[in-house]
Each structure stands twice: as structure tokens, then as C-alpha cells.
Design a protein around this motif. Structure first.
Motif, PDB file in Angstrom:
ATOM      1  N   ASN A 192      41.498  49.320  54.950  1.00 38.03           N
ATOM      2  CA  ASN A 192      40.691  48.165  55.311  1.00 38.03           C
ATOM      3  C   ASN A 192      41.318  46.889  54.766  1.00 38.03           C
ATOM      4  OD1 ASN A 192      37.908  47.270  56.385  1.00 38.03           O
ATOM      5  ND2 ASN A 192      37.969  46.310  54.362  1.00 38.03           N
ATOM      6  N   GLU A 193      41.378  45.844  55.604  1.00 35.49           N
ATOM      7  CA  GLU A 193      41.861  44.565  55.130  1.00 35.49           C
ATOM      8  C   GLU A 193      40.790  43.887  54.277  1.00 35.49           C
ATOM      9  OE1 GLU A 193      43.323  41.981  58.113  1.00 35.49           O
ATOM     10  OE2 GLU A 193      44.927  43.341  58.740  1.00 35.49           O
ATOM     11  N   THR A 194      41.206  43.368  53.143  1.00 39.01           N
ATOM     12  CA  THR A 194      40.260  42.751  52.218  1.00 39.01           C
ATOM     13  C   THR A 194      40.672  41.318  51.908  1.00 39.01           C
ATOM     14  OG1 THR A 194      39.786  44.888  51.168  1.00 39.01           O
ATOM     15  CG2 THR A 194      39.186  42.918  49.935  1.00 39.01           C
ATOM     16  N   ALA A 195      39.723  40.404  52.067  1.00 43.70           N
ATOM     17  CA  ALA A 195      39.939  39.006  51.693  1.00 43.70           C
ATOM     18  C   ALA A 195      39.337  38.791  50.304  1.00 43.70           C
ATOM     19  CB  ALA A 195      39.275  38.079  52.700  1.00 43.70           C
ATOM     20  N   ILE A 196      40.169  38.408  49.359  1.00 32.66           N
ATOM     21  CA  ILE A 196      39.722  38.175  47.989  1.00 32.66           C
ATOM     22  C   ILE A 196      39.709  36.678  47.721  1.00 32.66           C
ATOM     23  CG2 ILE A 196      40.344  38.437  45.556  1.00 32.66           C
ATOM     24  CD1 ILE A 196      41.393  41.198  46.193  1.00 32.66           C
ATOM     25  N   ILE A 197      38.609  36.208  47.153  1.00 30.29           N
ATOM     26  CA  ILE A 197      38.482  34.797  46.803  1.00 30.29           C
ATOM     27  C   ILE A 197      38.191  34.701  45.312  1.00 30.29           C
ATOM     28  CG2 ILE A 197      37.210  32.648  47.216  1.00 30.29           C
ATOM     29  CD1 ILE A 197      36.486  33.774  49.976  1.00 30.29           C
ATOM     30  N   LEU A 198      39.064  34.034  44.585  1.00 28.77           N
ATOM     31  CA  LEU A 198      38.928  33.878  43.144  1.00 28.77           C
ATOM     32  C   LEU A 198      38.476  32.459  42.839  1.00 28.77           C
ATOM     33  CD1 LEU A 198      42.198  35.711  41.997  1.00 28.77           C
ATOM     34  CD2 LEU A 198      39.938  36.683  42.480  1.00 28.77           C
ATOM     35  N   LEU A 199      37.301  32.320  42.234  1.00 26.38           N
ATOM     36  CA  LEU A 199      36.729  31.014  41.927  1.00 26.38           C
ATOM     37  C   LEU A 199      37.075  30.613  40.503  1.00 26.38           C
ATOM     38  CD1 LEU A 199      33.168  31.548  43.472  1.00 26.38           C
ATOM     39  CD2 LEU A 199      35.265  30.756  44.607  1.00 26.38           C
ATOM     40  N   ASP A 200      37.946  29.634  40.366  1.00 26.03           N
ATOM     41  CA  ASP A 200      38.417  29.162  39.065  1.00 26.03           C
ATOM     42  C   ASP A 200      38.624  30.334  38.098  1.00 26.03           C
ATOM     43  OD1 ASP A 200      39.306  26.892  37.709  1.00 26.03           O
ATOM     44  OD2 ASP A 200      37.461  26.715  36.562  1.00 26.03           O
ATOM     45  N   PRO A 201      39.483  31.278  38.478  1.00 26.12           N
ATOM     46  CA  PRO A 201      39.642  32.509  37.687  1.00 26.12           C
ATOM     47  C   PRO A 201      40.323  32.269  36.346  1.00 26.12           C
ATOM     48  CG  PRO A 201      41.337  32.377  39.371  1.00 26.12           C
ATOM     49  CD  PRO A 201      40.392  31.244  39.647  1.00 26.12           C
ATOM     50  N   ALA A 202      39.871  33.011  35.349  1.00 25.77           N
ATOM     51  CA  ALA A 202      40.456  32.935  34.000  1.00 25.77           C
ATOM     52  C   ALA A 202      41.624  33.906  33.926  1.00 25.77           C
ATOM     53  CB  ALA A 202      39.401  33.280  32.952  1.00 25.77           C
ATOM     54  N   LEU A 203      42.821  33.443  34.313  1.00 26.27           N
ATOM     55  CA  LEU A 203      43.978  34.323  34.405  1.00 26.27           C
ATOM     56  C   LEU A 203      44.979  34.129  33.285  1.00 26.27           C
ATOM     57  CD1 LEU A 203      44.640  34.129  38.257  1.00 26.27           C
ATOM     58  CD2 LEU A 203      43.201  35.744  36.983  1.00 26.27           C
ATOM     59  N   GLU A 204      45.243  32.888  32.933  1.00 27.95           N
ATOM     60  CA  GLU A 204      46.204  32.590  31.864  1.00 27.95           C
ATOM     61  C   GLU A 204      45.577  31.566  30.912  1.00 27.95           C
ATOM     62  OE1 GLU A 204      49.165  34.008  31.438  1.00 27.95           O
ATOM     63  OE2 GLU A 204      49.073  35.188  33.298  1.00 27.95           O
ATOM     64  N   ASN A 248      52.509  40.715  43.267  1.00 25.59           N
ATOM     65  CA  ASN A 248      52.727  41.915  44.075  1.00 25.59           C
ATOM     66  C   ASN A 248      51.419  42.299  44.765  1.00 25.59           C
ATOM     67  OD1 ASN A 248      54.024  44.154  45.165  1.00 25.59           O
ATOM     68  ND2 ASN A 248      53.580  45.439  43.377  1.00 25.59           N
ATOM     69  N   ILE A 249      51.031  41.492  45.730  1.00 22.85           N
ATOM     70  CA  ILE A 249      49.761  41.703  46.423  1.00 22.85           C
ATOM     71  C   ILE A 249      49.938  42.761  47.510  1.00 22.85           C
ATOM     72  CG2 ILE A 249      47.983  40.590  47.830  1.00 22.85           C
ATOM     73  CD1 ILE A 249      48.741  37.951  46.475  1.00 22.85           C
ATOM     74  N   PRO A 250      49.074  43.772  47.547  1.00 23.64           N
ATOM     75  CA  PRO A 250      49.184  44.813  48.582  1.00 23.64           C
ATOM     76  C   PRO A 250      49.120  44.222  49.986  1.00 23.64           C
ATOM     77  CG  PRO A 250      47.646  45.471  46.857  1.00 23.64           C
ATOM     78  CD  PRO A 250      47.969  44.037  46.604  1.00 23.64           C
ATOM     79  N   ALA A 251      49.731  44.923  50.932  1.00 19.40           N
ATOM     80  CA  ALA A 251      49.843  44.420  52.301  1.00 19.40           C
ATOM     81  C   ALA A 251      48.494  44.261  52.996  1.00 19.40           C
ATOM     82  CB  ALA A 251      50.739  45.355  53.112  1.00 19.40           C
ATOM     83  N   HIS A 252      47.484  44.996  52.543  1.00 20.63           N
ATOM     84  CA  HIS A 252      46.174  44.934  53.190  1.00 20.63           C
ATOM     85  C   HIS A 252      45.232  43.945  52.506  1.00 20.63           C
ATOM     86  CE1 HIS A 252      45.999  47.883  49.950  1.00 20.63           C
ATOM     87  NE2 HIS A 252      44.698  47.685  49.877  1.00 20.63           N
ATOM     88  N   VAL A 253      45.766  43.131  51.588  1.00 16.13           N
ATOM     89  CA  VAL A 253      44.943  42.201  50.811  1.00 16.13           C
ATOM     90  C   VAL A 253      45.460  40.773  50.978  1.00 16.13           C
ATOM     91  CG1 VAL A 253      44.231  41.517  48.475  1.00 16.13           C
ATOM     92  CG2 VAL A 253      44.326  43.944  49.101  1.00 16.13           C
ATOM     93  N   LYS A 254      44.525  39.840  51.150  1.00 15.97           N
ATOM     94  CA  LYS A 254      44.836  38.411  51.137  1.00 15.97           C
ATOM     95  C   LYS A 254      44.017  37.764  50.024  1.00 15.97           C
ATOM     96  CE  LYS A 254      45.931  37.960  56.055  1.00 15.97           C
ATOM     97  NZ  LYS A 254      45.594  37.260  57.333  1.00 15.97           N
ATOM     98  N   ILE A 255      44.651  36.927  49.214  1.00 17.71           N
ATOM     99  CA  ILE A 255      43.976  36.318  48.076  1.00 17.71           C
ATOM    100  C   ILE A 255      43.997  34.800  48.197  1.00 17.71           C
ATOM    101  CG2 ILE A 255      43.982  35.995  45.571  1.00 17.71           C
ATOM    102  CD1 ILE A 255      45.173  38.747  45.260  1.00 17.71           C
ATOM    103  N   THR A 256      42.839  34.203  48.018  1.00 15.87           N
ATOM    104  CA  THR A 256      42.709  32.753  47.958  1.00 15.87           C
ATOM    105  C   THR A 256      42.185  32.375  46.589  1.00 15.87           C
ATOM    106  OG1 THR A 256      42.237  32.588  50.338  1.00 15.87           O
ATOM    107  CG2 THR A 256      41.606  30.717  48.955  1.00 15.87           C
TER     108      THR A 256
END
Length: 251
Positions: free
Chosen positions: A105-117, A188-196
Motif C-alpha cells: 500500500n502506498e502511504t503518505a506521511i506528513i511530519l508536523l514540525d518533527p523533533a528529529l535533530e 532511505n525512504i521506501p518506494a511505497h512511501v512519500k514523506i512531507t
């Protein structure tokens, strides 16, 4: 909305599309009410779990990887989601979930002001801020006074989330995740995933900064919302919905 000790749900379980919403530190599943209602109106079945350490759920290991592993039951029997949204801490948790997202399944991921670094100095600062917030819990009226763009409902849910957390969780989160560096999976985002990645205005206390987001990565897009603070789900609902692939009736 149907609430349990571990999650809140909106919409019909038989809906053809699913959304998973992951909250941030000192929040709860109910904090997604505004976003979830809009998604349900668009035909989504929406699930928002309570992360370990929140909504009175306690543990002893608060590593991001452990918070993510605790969510594995939401993916049993190949359960997939068309949209996954995470705020702040929830954004880091979502990136830890990438390996278990079904490739069917294709998944659209949306990260809202994510705490990454987050630098060591900033980690210390945020820990102290959250500990003070737990010690001196504010009311819904307090939040409304400090954040004019918030509704009374959002302000009440913010206060509720804090009331169901405690200092041991805050200390555990910041102790168990040093150094705070979780942007690696973006390379390294998987082919079935899109991230915003939707970052807040740096002048209004943004946690995510574009220099922490890799450039020229396929299926990765990032933008900054000027004039919107860290709580994008309270201040920028339309901006979030604009990033979600919705089915529109043909004219």
C-alpha cells in the motif's frame, strides 16, 4: 469519537481509507480531534494511539524505538494506512516505523514540525521546559490567552494531555534518547512511501529546521510555514489537509 485506554478512533471502521495519527510529547490521542474530524468527513477511518508514557500509560524504556515497537499491534495482519501524520516527538516515532509499513500500500506521511535533530543544549532546555510544564500545569484559559489562534477545545485537550503525563516520563524520554538524532531514515525512504515535512516558523519556536532535512531525496518534500508555530495541528488545519491526497468527485 470512541476512546479507549490506548487509542481514539473517528469515522467508520469499514471506510476504504485509513489514517494513523501519532501525537507529540505530553499530548494524547484526543489532541488530534480537529484533524481527525476533517479526515473522517473525507471518508477516512482514523486511529490515534496514545504513546507509551502518555494518557497514564507508563513504562520503563522510553527510547524512540520502543515507542515505535509499542505501536506494532496497529499493523497486525498487514494493516496499512493511506495517511500517517505525526507531530513533534510523533514524527521521530513514525520514522522508526518505516521498516514495518506494508509495501502493498502506498502511504503518505506528513511530519508536523518533527523533533528529529536536537542539540545537547536544546535537549537540556526542552527537558527543563517540559518538567516545568508538568509542575505548573496550565488551564485551557491559560493556553487560550497565550495562543490566540487556538480554539477552546484545542486548549482544553492540550491541558488534558499534560495532566495525564508526569515528570518520570519526561525524564525518561530525554535520558533514553541521547544523542537526539532521528533524521537518518529520511535518506532511505521506501518506494511505497512519500514523506512531507511541514516545519513551523523559526521565529515562533520551530523544533524542525530545514537544514536537518536531506536534500535531493526521492519522495521527500519539505516546507516552512511562516506565521505558524509548533502546534501546526491547532494553527494550520487547512495547511495539513492541503497535503493529504483526497479523492475528489469528477465534474
Amino acid at each position: 469519537m470512541h476512546a479507549s485506554i490506548s487509542a481514539s478512533q473517528w469515522g467508520s471502521p469499514t471506510a476504504s481509507r485509513r489514517a494513523l495519527l501519532i501525537h507529540g510529547l505530553t499530548m494524547s490521542s484526543q489532541s488530534w480531534e480537529g484533524v481527525a474530524q476533517l479526515l473522517a468527513a473525507e471518508g477516512f477511518f482514523v486511529v490515534a494511539p496514545n504513546l507509551l508514557g502518555h494518557a497514564w500509560r507508563r513504562g520503563i524504556d522510553y527510547r524512540i524505538s520502543t515507542l515505535a515497537e509499542d505501536l506494532r499491534p496497529y499493523f497486525v495482519m498487514g494493516t496499512s494506512y493511506d495517511v500517517i501524520i505525526g507531530h513533534s516527538l510523533g514524527g521521530a516515532v513514525i520514522l522508526s516505523l518505516l521498516p514495518i509499513l506494508p509495501s502493498t500500500n502506498e502511504t503518505a506521511i506528513i511530519l508536523l514540525d518533527p523533533a528529529l535533530e536536537i542539540s545537547k543544549e536544546s535537549v537540556d532546555k526542552y527537558e527543563n521546559l517540559f518538567l516545568k510544564e508538568i509542575e505548573n500545569a496550565r488551564t485551557a484559559d491559560d493556553h487560550m490567552a497565550e495562543n490566540p489562534a487556538w480554539s477552546r477545545g484545542d486548549s482544553a485537550l492540550r491541558a488534558l494531555g499534560v495532566s495525564m503525563c508526569d515528570h518520570t516520563v519526561i525524564k525518561g524520554i530525554f535520558k533514553h534518547n541521547r544523542p537526539w538524532s532521528f533524521s537518518g531514515p529520511l535518506k532511505n525512504i521506501p518506494a511505497h512511501v512519500k514523506i512531507t515535512v511541514l516545519a513551523s516558523d523559526p521565529a515562533l519556536g520551530a523544533v524542525c529546521h530545514l537544514e536537518h532535512i536531506p536534500c535531493d531525496v526521492a519522495r521527500l518534500h519539505a516546507k516552512v510555514f511562516i506565521g505558524i508555530g509548533h502546534w501546526i495541528q491547532y494553527e494550520g488545519l487547512d495547511s495539513i489537509m492541503n497535503e493529504i491526497p483526497l479523492r475528489r468527485a469528477k465534474l
